[in-house]
Design a protein around this motif. Structure first.
Motif, short mmCIF file in Angstrom:
data_model
loop_
_atom_site.label_atom_id
_atom_site.label_comp_id
_atom_site.label_asym_id
_atom_site.label_seq_id
_atom_site.Cartn_x
_atom_site.Cartn_y
_atom_site.Cartn_z
N GLU A 24 -3.63 8.08 -7.24
CA GLU A 24 -3.10 7.67 -5.82
C GLU A 24 -4.61 7.63 -5.10
OE1 GLU A 24 0.82 9.34 -4.56
OE2 GLU A 24 -0.81 10.62 -4.55
N VAL B 50 0.93 -1.18 0.08
CA VAL B 50 0.23 0.16 -0.11
C VAL B 50 0.75 1.27 0.08
CG1 VAL B 50 -1.68 1.38 1.50
CG2 VAL B 50 -1.85 -1.00 1.10
N ALA B 51 1.97 1.44 0.99
CA ALA B 51 2.78 2.50 0.95
C ALA B 51 3.59 2.62 -0.40
CB ALA B 51 3.79 2.10 2.05
N LEU C 52 -3.29 13.43 -1.86
CA LEU C 52 -3.16 12.40 -2.85
C LEU C 52 -3.53 12.95 -4.33
CD1 LEU C 52 -4.22 9.05 -1.36
CD2 LEU C 52 -2.12 10.07 -1.01
N ARG D 41 0.33 7.72 2.34
CA ARG D 41 0.39 6.20 2.01
C ARG D 41 1.17 5.60 2.94
NH1 ARG D 41 2.39 7.77 -3.38
NH2 ARG D 41 4.03 6.34 -2.75
N VAL E 47 -6.44 4.16 -3.45
CA VAL E 47 -6.96 4.03 -2.25
C VAL E 47 -8.21 3.57 -2.12
CG1 VAL E 47 -7.55 5.45 -0.29
CG2 VAL E 47 -5.28 5.95 -1.14
N THR F 9 -7.97 10.32 1.60
CA THR F 9 -7.27 10.81 0.41
C THR F 9 -6.92 12.13 0.14
OG1 THR F 9 -9.63 11.09 -0.55
CG2 THR F 9 -9.02 9.29 -0.86
#
Ligand SMILES: Nc1ncnc2c1ncn2[C@@H]1O[C@H](COP(=O)(O)OP(=O)(O)O)[C@@H](O)[C@H]1O
Ligand SMILES: [Mg+2]
Lengths: 270, 300
Positions: free
Chosen positions: B168, B120-121, B164, B141, B172, B161
């Motif tokens: 991105e 995820v990061a 982002l 993130r 998410v 979010t």
């Protein structure tokens, strides 16, 4: 408890600031030794106490360093470690994430207090140990005998007294550490807690200088700060030192109780 | 019936003179993805802070996974949290931050769902760089990754979010769907209606600390929505519309009319009006949620 203490300790150990602070604490005694070696004080010149004795015994270098640095620098370092223990995380916005874990607030606070205290002790030790090594290298491992001044101690006695003095000085920081730590729980500004610790020391020193305050002075947290030099001029720990040790206790209890009480009830908004 | 995963009852929180949350009630059942929707200052962050034990309520009850929330409660081990921006110790690397954070809870790193979190990061080699070199999006993130480390049963995310970029954001949203498919319950706050529409199955709308509307997104914004009409003759339009089957309510909203529909097409409504000799100047589709929401945020 162990887990948070360990992670908080690792956080301090990986922080560059820690090494700058401890590094300075270690370098000053070396500079002191070099200066004394290059320009040995002449006993007849009336040079300040412990410095003048250093050429006779290297064991007096850590004593002189401790006396000299405890007066302010050590207070600064101890305040630095304690005063931003909580507020630095708050200022980064990270405090809330430490607390959304199954870690209770007293546990986190206890861990942070423990780490702060540990580094105050480490800073004191850094001064003494580096001073000892540098002093012995430069001036030798000697006892001291200055009959005119009534001064006569073997090297072993000096080392023993140095150990007692180290513990005494480190414990003497307890009130400052607890106060800085308490303020650290109140603010999101790291400088606030650091300044509070230093501020308590300065105010206490100033009030202590006003002799007309009378017996109030005996309750000031730094009143007995220098009482340990009796160890090297007199015979051993005396009642003054005992009072100095005991006097820290109420300050520690009150400031820590306030810190825990406050932190337990505080809304974490940072 | 099973107890809701999140239950908020009569929650009230005051900051000095500001009433941040005012008698809020809602609940989130297991497996739901619920959006807490409201304009800035509505009290979303405050609500979520109370929910994870950071802020103490002045009144009301908050239960998480069936237990009243207290700071440091063991139940927090089952929650993943992100409140406002993600934040870290700036002088440590992203990886070190995650690891120390995890271990502070007395857990071993081997037990963390590090694989999911690191995916995820998606920071690549930057995960070993100091966090102070990260952009806002990278920190965000990493914060989501931290919230997922425990493979949580419930995710509490405050504007996840924000900060982002659109790509991105999409990731998410997909991520939240995957987490939800795994069975986790998600409560996320947002001030963006579109986001809630896309991601959530349930929604709680709040404003000025109060509950405005709550329910399934489908019910609030679905086909049974409403239209806003501007017509040449409001009176005749009103009487005509009332006779049309499937029109459940007609509300004058000068200069036009708000018409609630249930099972009738907009085109049929327009045809009926035209047939009755009423000119239709504008037809705007509206969601009830949007109505509620726009009402809150005022003219924008
Ligand atoms: N620490 C605080 N002190 C005073 N007022 C606050 C504080 N935190 C939030 N508020 C106020 O409470 C209200 C709700 O804030 P918040 O929960 O952050 O809303 P949201 O997350 O929906 O934008 C706002 O009016 C805000 O100004
Ligand atoms: Mg917010």
């Amino acid at each position: 408890m162990v887990a948070v203490f360990r992670t908080e300790l690792v956080k301090q150990l990986r922080r560059p600031r820690t090494y700058v602070a401890l590094g300075i604490a270690a370098v000053i005694p070396i500079i002191l030794t070099i200066a004394l070696k290059a320009n040995p004080p002449n006993p007849a010149s009336g040079e300040e106490g412990f410095f003048a004795l250093a050429p006779n015994s290297g064991l007096f270098v850590p004593v002189a360093a401790l006396r000299f640095m405890s007066r302010f620098f050590l207070v600064l370092l101890a305040s630095l470690f304690a005063g931003d223990a909580v507020s630095s995380d708050a200022s980064w916005g990270n405090l809330r994430y430490l607390l959304v874990r199954p870690v209770t607030r007293p546990r986190l606070l206890g861990a942070k207090l423990g780490v702060s205290a540990l580094f105050a002790v480490l800073a004191t030790l850094a001064i003494v140990v580096v001073g000892l090594v540098a002093g012995v290298i430069a001036f030798g491992w000697e006892g001291i005998s200055v009959p005119v001044a009534g001064l006569s101690q073997s090297a072993g006695q000096l080392v023993g007294n140095l150990a007692i003095a180290t513990v005494y000085v480190a414990w003497g920081l307890a009130a400052v550490v607890s106060f800085g730590f308490f303020v650290s729980t109140l603010t999101d500004v790291p400088a606030g807690g650091v300044g509070a610790g230093i501020g308590l020391y300065i105010v206490s020193q100033i009030l202590d200088a006003i002799t007309s305050l009378g017996s109030i002075r005996y309750a000031l947290p730094t009143h007995y700060f220098d009482a340990w030099d009796i160890l090297f001029f007199g015979r051993g720990p005396n009642a003054e030192m005992l009072r100095g040790v005991l006097l820290q206790i109420p300050y520690v209890l009150v400031f820590c109780a306030l810190a825990f009480w406050r932190f337990q009830r505080k809304d974490i908004l940072s | 019936m099973a107890e809701p995963v999140i239950a908020v009852a009569g929650l009230t929180k005051r900051f000095g003179p500001v009433l941040a949350v005012d008698g809020l009630d809602f609940s989130v059942d297991e497996g739901q993805v619920c959006g807490l929707l409201g304009p800035n200052g509505a009290g979303k962050s405050t609500t979520l802070r109370v929910l994870v034990g950071l802020v103490f309520a002045d009144a009301g009850q908050v239960r998480l996974l069936g237990r009243p929330v207290r700071p440091g409660d063991a139940v927090l081990a089952r929650a993943g949290t992100m409140i406002e921006e993600s934040a870290f110790a700036p002088y440590l690397s992203g990886a070190r931050n995650l690891r120390l954070w995890w271990e502070a809870g007395g857990r071993r790193w081997e037990d963390a769902d590090a694989e999911t979190a690191l995916a995820v990061a998606d920071l690549g080699s930057a995960i070993d760089r100091k966090v102070k070199t990260y952009s806002q999006g990278m920190k965000q993130r990493l914060g989501l990754a931290r919230a997922l480390l425990s493979a949580p049963d419930v995710l509490v995310l405050d504007e996840p979010t924000s900060g982002l970029d659109p790509g991105e954001m999409r990731e998410v949203r997909q991520l939240l769907r995957r987490v939800s498919e795994r069975g986790a319950t998600v409560l996320l706050s947002s001030h963006l209606l579109a986001e809630v529409e896309q991601v959530c199955d349930h929604v709680v709308v709040m404003d000025k600390g109060k509950l405005v509307a709550a329910g399934p997104v489908q019910q609030l914004i679905g086909a049974s929505g409403s239209v806003y009409l501007e017509v040449t003759n409001v009176r005749r339009a009103t009487s005509t519309l009332k006779k049309v089957k499937g029109v459940t309510r007609v509300t004058p909203e000068p200069p036009g009319l708000a018409v609630e529909l249930d099972g009738v097409k907009r085109s049929e409504v327009v045809a009926a009006l035209v047939h009755a000799g009423v000119g239709v100047e504008t037809v705007t589709t509206r969601h009830r949620l949007e109505d509620a929401f726009l009402g809150l945020v005022g003219e924008e």
